[in-house]
Write a protein that holds these residues in place. Structure first.
Motif, PDB file in Angstrom:
ATOM      1  N   ASN A  14       0.829  -1.203   0.000  1.00  0.00           N
ATOM      2  CA  ASN A  14       0.000   0.000   0.000  1.00  0.00           C
ATOM      3  C   ASN A  14       0.866   1.257   0.000  1.00  0.00           C
ATOM      4  O   ASN A  14       0.508   2.266  -0.618  1.00  0.00           O
ATOM      5  N   GLY A  15       2.012   1.175   0.687  1.00  0.00           N
ATOM      6  CA  GLY A  15       2.874   2.331   0.809  1.00  0.00           C
ATOM      7  C   GLY A  15       3.683   2.631  -0.436  1.00  0.00           C
ATOM      8  O   GLY A  15       4.233   3.723  -0.585  1.00  0.00           O
ATOM      9  N   THR A  16       3.770   1.661  -1.365  1.00  0.00           N
ATOM     10  CA  THR A  16       4.599   1.886  -2.557  1.00  0.00           C
ATOM     11  C   THR A  16       3.974   2.899  -3.501  1.00  0.00           C
ATOM     12  O   THR A  16       4.667   3.522  -4.294  1.00  0.00           O
ATOM     13  N   SER A  17       2.657   3.076  -3.422  1.00  0.00           N
ATOM     14  CA  SER A  17       2.006   4.003  -4.351  1.00  0.00           C
ATOM     15  C   SER A  17       0.720   4.568  -3.760  1.00  0.00           C
ATOM     16  O   SER A  17      -0.095   3.820  -3.198  1.00  0.00           O
ATOM     17  N   ALA A  18       0.548   5.869  -3.897  1.00  0.00           N
ATOM     18  CA  ALA A  18      -0.678   6.504  -3.409  1.00  0.00           C
ATOM     19  C   ALA A  18      -1.878   6.068  -4.248  1.00  0.00           C
ATOM     20  O   ALA A  18      -3.024   6.290  -3.854  1.00  0.00           O
ATOM     21  N   MET A  37      -7.720  -2.010   3.786  1.00  0.00           N
ATOM     22  CA  MET A  37      -8.821  -1.391   3.034  1.00  0.00           C
ATOM     23  C   MET A  37      -9.217  -0.063   3.647  1.00  0.00           C
ATOM     24  O   MET A  37     -10.326   0.093   4.145  1.00  0.00           O
ATOM     25  N   PRO A  38      -8.325   0.918   3.555  1.00  0.00           N
ATOM     26  CA  PRO A  38      -8.626   2.198   4.210  1.00  0.00           C
ATOM     27  C   PRO A  38      -9.761   2.963   3.548  1.00  0.00           C
ATOM     28  O   PRO A  38     -10.338   3.846   4.145  1.00  0.00           O
ATOM     29  N   HIS A  39     -10.083   2.629   2.307  1.00  0.00           N
ATOM     30  CA  HIS A  39     -11.084   3.421   1.591  1.00  0.00           C
ATOM     31  C   HIS A  39     -12.495   2.864   1.718  1.00  0.00           C
ATOM     32  O   HIS A  39     -13.363   3.182   0.925  1.00  0.00           O
ATOM     33  N   ASN A  97      -6.465   3.208  -8.311  1.00  0.00           N
ATOM     34  CA  ASN A  97      -7.237   4.224  -9.039  1.00  0.00           C
ATOM     35  C   ASN A  97      -6.707   4.401 -10.468  1.00  0.00           C
ATOM     36  O   ASN A  97      -5.725   3.786 -10.872  1.00  0.00           O
ATOM     37  N   ALA A  98      -7.382   5.260 -11.224  1.00  0.00           N
ATOM     38  CA  ALA A  98      -7.117   5.363 -12.656  1.00  0.00           C
ATOM     39  C   ALA A  98      -5.765   5.999 -12.969  1.00  0.00           C
ATOM     40  O   ALA A  98      -5.270   5.903 -14.091  1.00  0.00           O
ATOM     41  N   ASN A  99      -5.142   6.665 -11.980  1.00  0.00           N
ATOM     42  CA  ASN A  99      -3.834   7.294 -12.213  1.00  0.00           C
ATOM     43  C   ASN A  99      -2.686   6.300 -12.123  1.00  0.00           C
ATOM     44  O   ASN A  99      -1.544   6.630 -12.455  1.00  0.00           O
ATOM     45  N   ALA A 100      -2.981   5.086 -11.654  1.00  0.00           N
ATOM     46  CA  ALA A 100      -1.927   4.112 -11.398  1.00  0.00           C
ATOM     47  C   ALA A 100      -1.116   3.811 -12.660  1.00  0.00           C
ATOM     48  O   ALA A 100      -1.665   3.726 -13.759  1.00  0.00           O
ATOM     49  N   ARG A 101       0.197   3.675 -12.468  1.00  0.00           N
ATOM     50  CA  ARG A 101       1.089   3.236 -13.555  1.00  0.00           C
ATOM     51  C   ARG A 101       1.107   1.716 -13.538  1.00  0.00           C
ATOM     52  O   ARG A 101       1.676   1.097 -12.631  1.00  0.00           O
ATOM     53  N   LEU A 102       0.521   1.126 -14.559  1.00  0.00           N
ATOM     54  CA  LEU A 102       0.366  -0.328 -14.560  1.00  0.00           C
ATOM     55  C   LEU A 102       1.691  -1.069 -14.417  1.00  0.00           C
ATOM     56  O   LEU A 102       1.779  -2.062 -13.702  1.00  0.00           O
ATOM     57  N   GLY A 103       2.719  -0.606 -15.116  1.00  0.00           N
ATOM     58  CA  GLY A 103       4.009  -1.287 -15.092  1.00  0.00           C
ATOM     59  C   GLY A 103       4.556  -1.387 -13.669  1.00  0.00           C
ATOM     60  O   GLY A 103       5.023  -2.439 -13.235  1.00  0.00           O
ATOM     61  N   LEU A 104       4.474  -0.265 -12.934  1.00  0.00           N
ATOM     62  CA  LEU A 104       4.939  -0.243 -11.548  1.00  0.00           C
ATOM     63  C   LEU A 104       4.092  -1.126 -10.656  1.00  0.00           C
ATOM     64  O   LEU A 104       4.608  -1.853  -9.808  1.00  0.00           O
ATOM     65  N   ILE A 105       2.775  -1.052 -10.844  1.00  0.00           N
ATOM     66  CA  ILE A 105       1.868  -1.852 -10.018  1.00  0.00           C
ATOM     67  C   ILE A 105       2.167  -3.342 -10.232  1.00  0.00           C
ATOM     68  O   ILE A 105       2.306  -4.110  -9.281  1.00  0.00           O
TER      69      ILE A 105
END
Lengths: 121, 121
Positions: A14-18, A37-39, A97-105
């Protein structure tokens, strides 16, 4: 304690990406083993949908000769759900969320799934 | 002729990469509208699995608040199956081998899906 080790892996992930909104380790029958599941996503719902997608994903991979299923990704216009085999009994589900960089994820999730696999031997 | 236009789009897509083994335009109820399946995959099987994955993918995206479903990807150790919404009535399914570069496939498939959407208005 395995539960704490799983929670710690999820907290790191969770901490690797907002852009990661939630993640969970789920048994192949859809039961929650650990979750971040903070959201306010519903744990039961995440578990049930993950188990259903994985089961169908496994059958699809087999029927279309893609070998052993490793991951299922669902992309919506508001984000991603990525399910990754972590061990023979468990899956790692990540909601981003939609801003996520797929490669990093993909990269971070694969690493976390390997760690989870070592905990759940 | 729409059938020929769809076949032409699929043939072009197949030509973009040697790693794409098959592609097809499938109605949301799982019936084949056009297909390029040189590797002997069964059309009915591809149609049925695509329709099932999309239906569950749509429900998953909705239940986990990811908005409108756009794509579902299944990754096996022997390759990928990528399903992309092409119009409100049809989906583009692509079957690729394990060497495929996902970024390129996503790019080419999105372009082909847009073209298919323009044919199936």
């Amino acid at each position: 304690m395995r539960a704490e080790m799983l929670t710690s892996i999820l907290r790191n992930l969770n901490g690797t990406s907002a852009d990661i909104e939630a993640c969970a380790v789920i048994s192949i029958d859809g039961l929650m083993m650990a979750a971040q599941m903070p959201h306010g996503l519903d744990e039961d719902r995440v578990g049930a949908m993950s188990a259903a997608m994985l089961s169908l994903g496994e059958r699809t991979a087999k029927e279309l000769a893609r070998g052993v299923m490793e991951q299922v990704l669902v992309k919506g216009d508001k984000g991603y759900i990525l399910m990754t085999n972590a061990s023979k009994d468990a899956v790692l589900t990540v909601v981003a969320n939609a801003n996520a960089r797929l490669g990093l994820i993909f990269f971070d999730v694969r690493k976390a799934a390997d760690e989870i696999g070592k905990v759940l031997v």
